[in-house]
Design a protein around this motif. Structure first.
Motif, PDB file in Angstrom:
ATOM      1  N   THR C 223       0.528  -1.239  -0.053  1.00 29.28           N
ATOM      2  CA  THR C 223       0.314   0.251   0.404  1.00 29.28           C
ATOM      3  C   THR C 223       1.073   1.399   0.306  1.00 29.28           C
ATOM      4  O   THR C 223       2.385   1.665  -0.071  1.00 29.28           O
ATOM      5  CB  THR C 223      -0.710  -0.493   0.958  1.00 29.28           C
ATOM      6  N   ASP C 224       0.138   2.310  -0.335  1.00 34.12           N
ATOM      7  CA  ASP C 224       1.039   3.671   0.773  1.00 34.12           C
ATOM      8  C   ASP C 224       1.991   3.928   1.572  1.00 34.12           C
ATOM      9  O   ASP C 224       2.714   4.351   1.082  1.00 34.12           O
ATOM     10  CB  ASP C 224       0.169   4.485   0.096  1.00 34.12           C
ATOM     11  N   PHE C 225       1.281   3.111   2.423  1.00 32.80           N
ATOM     12  CA  PHE C 225       2.478   3.379   3.420  1.00 32.80           C
ATOM     13  C   PHE C 225       3.402   1.927   3.498  1.00 32.80           C
ATOM     14  O   PHE C 225       3.588   1.584   5.326  1.00 32.80           O
ATOM     15  CB  PHE C 225       1.229   3.703   4.616  1.00 32.80           C
ATOM     16  N   GLY C 226       2.749   0.865   3.974  1.00 35.74           N
ATOM     17  CA  GLY C 226       3.925  -0.538   3.649  1.00 35.74           C
ATOM     18  C   GLY C 226       3.453  -1.281   3.460  1.00 35.74           C
ATOM     19  O   GLY C 226       2.398  -1.175   1.967  1.00 35.74           O
ATOM     20  N   VAL C 227       2.891  -2.637   3.823  1.00 33.29           N
ATOM     21  CA  VAL C 227       2.497  -3.791   2.755  1.00 33.29           C
ATOM     22  C   VAL C 227       2.155  -4.380   4.282  1.00 33.29           C
ATOM     23  O   VAL C 227       2.159  -4.176   5.433  1.00 33.29           O
ATOM     24  CB  VAL C 227       3.995  -4.680   2.716  1.00 33.29           C
ATOM     25  N   ILE C 228       0.602  -5.155   3.843  1.00 29.71           N
ATOM     26  CA  ILE C 228      -0.379  -5.350   4.253  1.00 29.71           C
ATOM     27  C   ILE C 228       0.207  -7.019   4.510  1.00 29.71           C
ATOM     28  O   ILE C 228      -0.373  -7.637   3.011  1.00 29.71           O
ATOM     29  CB  ILE C 228      -1.518  -5.419   4.424  1.00 29.71           C
ATOM     30  N   ALA C 239      -4.307  -9.578  10.362  1.00 25.54           N
ATOM     31  CA  ALA C 239      -3.326  -8.896   9.806  1.00 25.54           C
ATOM     32  C   ALA C 239      -1.911  -8.243  10.223  1.00 25.54           C
ATOM     33  O   ALA C 239      -2.325  -7.590  11.806  1.00 25.54           O
ATOM     34  CB  ALA C 239      -4.215  -7.056   9.467  1.00 25.54           C
ATOM     35  N   SER C 240      -1.357  -8.097  10.311  1.00 22.60           N
ATOM     36  CA  SER C 240      -0.231  -7.747   9.998  1.00 22.60           C
ATOM     37  C   SER C 240       0.550  -6.380   8.770  1.00 22.60           C
ATOM     38  O   SER C 240      -0.181  -6.536   8.253  1.00 22.60           O
ATOM     39  CB  SER C 240       1.635  -8.534  10.114  1.00 22.60           C
ATOM     40  N   VAL C 241       1.201  -4.770   9.590  1.00 23.94           N
ATOM     41  CA  VAL C 241       1.448  -4.202   8.325  1.00 23.94           C
ATOM     42  C   VAL C 241       3.018  -3.759   9.274  1.00 23.94           C
ATOM     43  O   VAL C 241       3.674  -3.982   9.657  1.00 23.94           O
ATOM     44  CB  VAL C 241       0.893  -2.960   9.552  1.00 23.94           C
ATOM     45  N   PHE C 242       3.775  -3.891   7.737  1.00 24.86           N
ATOM     46  CA  PHE C 242       5.328  -4.344   8.049  1.00 24.86           C
ATOM     47  C   PHE C 242       5.599  -2.866   7.303  1.00 24.86           C
ATOM     48  O   PHE C 242       4.405  -2.198   6.019  1.00 24.86           O
ATOM     49  CB  PHE C 242       5.820  -5.191   6.869  1.00 24.86           C
ATOM     50  N   LEU C 371       9.153 -11.855  -1.117  1.00 24.78           N
ATOM     51  CA  LEU C 371       8.655  -9.961  -1.079  1.00 24.78           C
ATOM     52  C   LEU C 371       9.141  -8.986  -0.284  1.00 24.78           C
ATOM     53  O   LEU C 371       9.494  -7.562  -0.994  1.00 24.78           O
ATOM     54  CB  LEU C 371       7.159 -10.437  -0.279  1.00 24.78           C
ATOM     55  N   LEU C 372      10.576  -9.319   0.687  1.00 24.43           N
ATOM     56  CA  LEU C 372      10.475  -7.952   1.765  1.00 24.43           C
ATOM     57  C   LEU C 372      12.109  -8.056   0.706  1.00 24.43           C
ATOM     58  O   LEU C 372      12.263  -6.634   0.589  1.00 24.43           O
ATOM     59  CB  LEU C 372      10.766  -8.862   3.025  1.00 24.43           C
ATOM     60  N   ARG C 373      12.752  -8.503   0.357  1.00 21.74           N
ATOM     61  CA  ARG C 373      13.992  -8.476  -0.688  1.00 21.74           C
ATOM     62  C   ARG C 373      13.489  -7.242  -2.242  1.00 21.74           C
ATOM     63  O   ARG C 373      14.017  -6.461  -2.396  1.00 21.74           O
ATOM     64  CB  ARG C 373      14.662  -9.959  -0.906  1.00 21.74           C
ATOM     65  N   ARG C 374      12.447  -8.004  -2.284  1.00 27.56           N
ATOM     66  CA  ARG C 374      11.954  -7.228  -3.892  1.00 27.56           C
ATOM     67  C   ARG C 374      11.946  -6.120  -3.482  1.00 27.56           C
ATOM     68  O   ARG C 374      12.293  -4.895  -4.152  1.00 27.56           O
ATOM     69  CB  ARG C 374      10.997  -8.451  -4.540  1.00 27.56           C
ATOM     70  N   ILE C 375      11.056  -5.522  -2.434  1.00 26.84           N
ATOM     71  CA  ILE C 375      11.240  -4.051  -2.033  1.00 26.84           C
ATOM     72  C   ILE C 375      12.742  -3.490  -1.717  1.00 26.84           C
ATOM     73  O   ILE C 375      12.386  -2.192  -2.151  1.00 26.84           O
ATOM     74  CB  ILE C 375      10.064  -4.286  -0.978  1.00 26.84           C
ATOM     75  N   MET C 376      13.237  -4.508  -0.971  1.00 30.46           N
ATOM     76  CA  MET C 376      14.122  -3.122  -0.767  1.00 30.46           C
ATOM     77  C   MET C 376      15.140  -3.476  -2.099  1.00 30.46           C
ATOM     78  O   MET C 376      15.714  -1.724  -2.229  1.00 30.46           O
ATOM     79  CB  MET C 376      14.807  -4.363   0.363  1.00 30.46           C
ATOM     80  N   ALA C 391       7.714   6.956  -1.638  1.00 30.75           N
ATOM     81  CA  ALA C 391       7.558   7.685  -0.539  1.00 30.75           C
ATOM     82  C   ALA C 391       6.578   7.531   0.456  1.00 30.75           C
ATOM     83  O   ALA C 391       5.989   7.805  -0.334  1.00 30.75           O
ATOM     84  CB  ALA C 391       7.538   9.863  -0.808  1.00 30.75           C
ATOM     85  N   TRP C 392       6.865   6.449   1.050  1.00 30.96           N
ATOM     86  CA  TRP C 392       6.118   6.171   2.103  1.00 30.96           C
ATOM     87  C   TRP C 392       5.007   6.519   2.946  1.00 30.96           C
ATOM     88  O   TRP C 392       6.012   8.154   3.895  1.00 30.96           O
ATOM     89  CB  TRP C 392       6.685   4.940   2.830  1.00 30.96           C
ATOM     90  N   SER C 393       3.882   6.615   2.651  1.00 28.65           N
ATOM     91  CA  SER C 393       3.288   8.196   3.566  1.00 28.65           C
ATOM     92  C   SER C 393       2.885   7.450   5.426  1.00 28.65           C
ATOM     93  O   SER C 393       3.047   6.179   5.244  1.00 28.65           O
ATOM     94  CB  SER C 393       1.793   7.742   2.849  1.00 28.65           C
ATOM     95  N   PHE C 394       2.161   8.168   5.836  1.00 27.42           N
ATOM     96  CA  PHE C 394       1.900   8.091   6.931  1.00 27.42           C
ATOM     97  C   PHE C 394       1.153   6.809   7.228  1.00 27.42           C
ATOM     98  O   PHE C 394      -0.421   7.342   6.703  1.00 27.42           O
ATOM     99  CB  PHE C 394       1.629   9.037   7.966  1.00 27.42           C
ATOM    100  N   MET C 395       0.855   5.638   7.965  1.00 30.17           N
ATOM    101  CA  MET C 395      -0.265   4.899   7.955  1.00 30.17           C
ATOM    102  C   MET C 395      -1.156   5.436   8.893  1.00 30.17           C
ATOM    103  O   MET C 395      -0.902   5.632  10.294  1.00 30.17           O
ATOM    104  CB  MET C 395       0.446   3.398   8.612  1.00 30.17           C
ATOM    105  N   SER C 396      -2.446   5.843   8.405  1.00 26.50           N
ATOM    106  CA  SER C 396      -2.944   6.671   9.517  1.00 26.50           C
ATOM    107  C   SER C 396      -4.555   5.708   9.930  1.00 26.50           C
ATOM    108  O   SER C 396      -4.796   5.677  11.393  1.00 26.50           O
ATOM    109  CB  SER C 396      -4.473   7.529   8.621  1.00 26.50           C
ATOM    110  N   ASP C 397      -5.186   4.993   8.970  1.00 24.44           N
ATOM    111  CA  ASP C 397      -6.185   4.001   9.524  1.00 24.44           C
ATOM    112  C   ASP C 397      -5.667   2.330   9.661  1.00 24.44           C
ATOM    113  O   ASP C 397      -4.401   2.016   8.905  1.00 24.44           O
ATOM    114  CB  ASP C 397      -7.086   3.880   8.439  1.00 24.44           C
TER     115      ASP C 397
END
Lengths: 416, 416, 416
Positions: C223-228, C239-242, C371-376, C391-397
């Motif tokens: 997502t815009d703020f990370g990986v769910i 759900a976990s959020v990375f 997946l992590l390595r691919r993103i990095m 530009a990762w956004s703030f995870m507001s919700d």
């Protein structure tokens, strides 16, 4: 006498402070700094730590040696290893003034001649090992590690006063030049050493004013034998003498425990900083506690108690490490019998094993440090260009103020 | 039989001792020395230190491995890490004769086949890990680390006599070749090991004369399986056998504590020196204490007390370090149950982690050391040139004097 | 949502996993990995470990800094050393929100301005030292070490529930990325963490089946703020959020001692892995133990006992070292209050200080790691080519399932 600050530091040989420093902090064989250092006598152990008949390995100027004391009390210094199979000679046995290797019993006389090889024919076979000039003096053992003939010994005059001789040797885990520069830096004593006050800046106004007055009156003079610093202080004059490569003769106030034994006073002191290697050195001093025979006997008894208390305390190198790791603070050691040493150690070792001088911001109060660097840069520049370095003479007469305390010590704040 | 000293050391391949030594002391993969060493079995642990079901990491010849013992008692040796994510296998669990990784439970059979990956389809996925031949023998665990097929096991015959088997493994923090050369050097025993005498050179005349008589009668012979050294001594003959790359079979006097248990006597012994890496090795020996069942039972009970006393004493590696730092002397450890080991350690480790052989001064008594280097230089020269190294055969028959003590041990000075 | 495994790992910029890894594990200034990491806030200490008026040195991303807390409680972060002579500032004194150097008393305000140099004219002489943005948040101290303007603080939302805040910081002696990959690897919990069962593979069938069911239902979404990561588990959804670069928000079961205090339940947790240097990192987490004021007070009292028991136990870093050396096994620590941490440490540190990823054999269960390595790799590739990183956004919700435990925790096996 000119103001040394007026001359540009770079002036001497075109060497900037940073360049100079990178050379000066190297003590090993073949380095510019190490070559310079090998022109001088260096103390490297306390005489009392080497009993007759004992041997020990020592490391000085980045090299290993075997130090032993003959059964008659004479000290000897040789190479580290037996030439036969390389076992370190210090694990062998002292016989008279000779040393015998532990491995196959090869025996070397005090002059390095091999005089016995038990399993070999032809006695010592014509072998010799290198030995080094060595002397006991003022409670310390001095060696000479250079290739050329050594300069005269002793390197400087002893103490004229009657009293108790107090030599001291401790390891600082940082480059020797950091401690040597500290000796040329008067004001640090106002801030680093606030013994007996609540510890912590700012320095009390009285203390600050005292040191600023001394600092502002400093007069530096380079002579045939070293550098004299004279200060007008408390209505009198005090003088310190700096001798190359790392010795200062000065009057320092009695610190900590000792001060409770003798009352407020000053002691005549030599402070020295012999490199072990580039990242470690020995802080060495030897002092005279003035007094007649009765006073000296009395002091000796009290001092034994101080030594016992030191032995029961955490070693300063470990206390300093705890503070530098952030686990404890200086305030946790206000009762330590060597508090002043801990204060110095965190200031000097806290600069790192070898300080980076390329980005520092010196001030006017660093006049002494700048002068020292200018002299060292001049000497190393000469050495690098095959020119003679300055032949420092023997300091036969102490400058006025070095031996006579002409100001009133009761005006200096002392521990209660 | 020729006198090996007569042949120039440089003769073998043009390799001077120094050059040879620099190669020989390297044990890692791809080095000349390491390649040679990987042609042989190496003991690397005491069998008793690995209980069934336990795993441990081991480091041999500069490489890490996982050693484990199956629940049925069979030892196994594999690569250090799980091929999945790299966690060291030794922190996992032994199941039967397989080992399972702690991280994700991948399980490897004794032959290295991956037989389970819990979170993956397809069982072990066709993966295998490298395993290494490994055996228990004479109380020690031996491994083979080479690429080619291993030589026959055992590498040498066991003990013929009935008695108590006493294996021993200890770490020496120096290169293995320093200890291996020591085995070829008879006379050191006269000077290094003066157990029971007042410690310190010169060796007592009787002791010196005994060893000189043995030394002067040494006869060296290289055979198909190794090198035999025969000595005429005390009216009889003793023989030692040196087996490549680092094993000697010999008769040695009982030392220290043990001697009080069994009285003055000699033991049949294998001594070995397996490299951990270039700066550390294992001193290993295994001995037979001769005796019938009753004597062995009695000895075992007494030996348990010796082991308790050893466990309660300072470790030899630390005692040696204290002596080498000059804090204590050998005389401070005269009551240590492993005094002989401390004596050896300061002689060998005291040469430095890797001794510098470029400037040593060998003598006639170093004939054994010179012979060893000549053989090693010959073998490494062959290896470096793609030629076959000598195919040492199995020593099936012990030379006379190795098994039978034909001289009178009562004439050798023993501890009281 | 696509299956990330379907896309080749090499796809992102042509960087193979091994190449990527070699860059990613470097955290120092000027490295590709270190440059990427300096775009983010990093927690690096527990707020409670820094009392008002105290200073300490900290090492983050391969660099040294001085951290101190002003007397009013505000944290401050500056360069490591005084610009004058290089003494580390942390051995000095905090005055208000300023820090004064121990050596000569130079004093620096919270914004880095030098405001006093006791022995110099002109006050602070116009000097400044670099300071770094720093905040307390959720019981941890966060810093920003980049050159550009820092992103918004806090980096992610706090906890909505009322309860007891439990921050935790411990050193792991291995590269940070080994622990970060572990967070993306669900199944390891089935095999590495068998707390409360007899320890040792294979995982019990119920445990295995539970984790396999979760693993097979994993749905990953960037997502815009990370990986769910969403998992269908036990009839509900979790759900976990990375969050980049090394934070995961997840629900984890209560472990060990704590579980006895609050009963079987799950906690909302942030886990983070801040590099100290390339071979060491801080494992950091902060959790909320839900409860009203009375429950929190009760928990706090019980938790104090847990902390006392932790303090009386062997440190996990030493327990793990003993297991990795083969001296002890995990079974020897089943009663340790931090058993889960020991389990993780031997799995992660047991890969070596910096794991070699060039020869590993990944499986299907490593989908998260891949997946992590691919993103990095994508981000580092952009950085290496001068292109903007995401530009990762703030995870507001928080995603559904992160805040609400919708599955039945009683169906998960818990310690008795």
């Amino acid at each position: 006498m000119t103001n040394p600050v007026a001359a540009p530091v770079r002036g001497a040989g075109g060497m900037a402070p940073g360049e100079f420093y990178d050379e000066m902090v190297k003590c090993g064989p073949g380095t510019l700094g190490g070559t310079y250092l090998r022109q001088f006598w260096h103390p490297f152990a306390a005489s009392a730590d080497l009993a007759p008949g004992r041997a020990m390995p020592v490391r000085v100027l980045g090299e290993d040696f075997t130090l032993y004391r003959g059964e008659d009390g004479t000290p000897h210094l040789t190479v580290h290893r037996c030439p036969h199979r390389g076992t370190q000679l210090s694990v062998g046995c002292v016989e008279g003034n000779a040393i015998r290797c532990h491995y196959h019993g090869w025996k070397f006389a005090a002059d390095g001649t091999c005089i016995e090889r038990p399993a070999e024919p032809n006695g010592g076979g014509g072998l010799t090992i290198r030995t080094y000039p060595v002397h006991d003096y003022l409670g310390l053992i001095y060696g000479y590690f250079g290739e050329a003939a050594p300069p005269a010994f002793p390197p400087y005059p002893g103490f004229s006063a009657e009293g108790f001789l107090e030599p001291y040797v401790v390891k600082f885990p940082c480059n020797w030049f950091q401690s040597w520069e500290n000796d040329w830096d008067l004001y640090h004593a106002a801030s680093t050493h606030q013994t007996g006050e609540i510890h912590g800046p700012p320095p009390g106004a009285a203390r600050h004013n005292l040191y600023m007055a001394m600092l502002s009156s400093e007069q530096w003079e380079e002579t045939d034998f070293g550098v004299i610093k004279r200060m007008a202080a408390l209505g009198g004059t005090a003088a310190s003498v700096f001798l190359m490569p790392h010795t200062v003769r000065l009057l320092i106030p009695t610190f900590n425990e000792q001060s409770r034994l003798v009352g407020p006073s000053f002691r005549e002191t030599y402070i020295m900083h012999t490199p072990i290697d580039d990242e470690n050195h020995l802080f060495i001093d030897t002092q005279i506690v003035p007094g007649d025979a009765a006073a000296t006997e009395s002091y000796a008894q009290e001092f034994a108690k101080v030594q016992a208390r030191r032995a029961a305390s955490i070693r300063t190198i470990e206390a300093a490490a705890q503070i530098m790791r952030g686990e404890r603070t200086l305030r946790d050691f206000l009762d330590h019998p060597m508090l002043v040493e801990i204060e110095d150690m965190i200031a000097q070792v806290g600069q790192g094993a070898i300080a980076d001088r390329h980005h520092e911001k010196l001030g006017r109060s660093d006049v002494g440090v700048m002068l020292l660097r200018r002299i060292m840069a001049r000497e190393l520049h000469a050495l690098a260009n095959g020119q003679p370095t300055k032949a420092w003479s023997f300091m036969s007469d102490l400058p006025e103020g070095t031996t006579n305390i002409t100001f009133d010590p009761t005006k200096v704040r002392q521990p209660a």
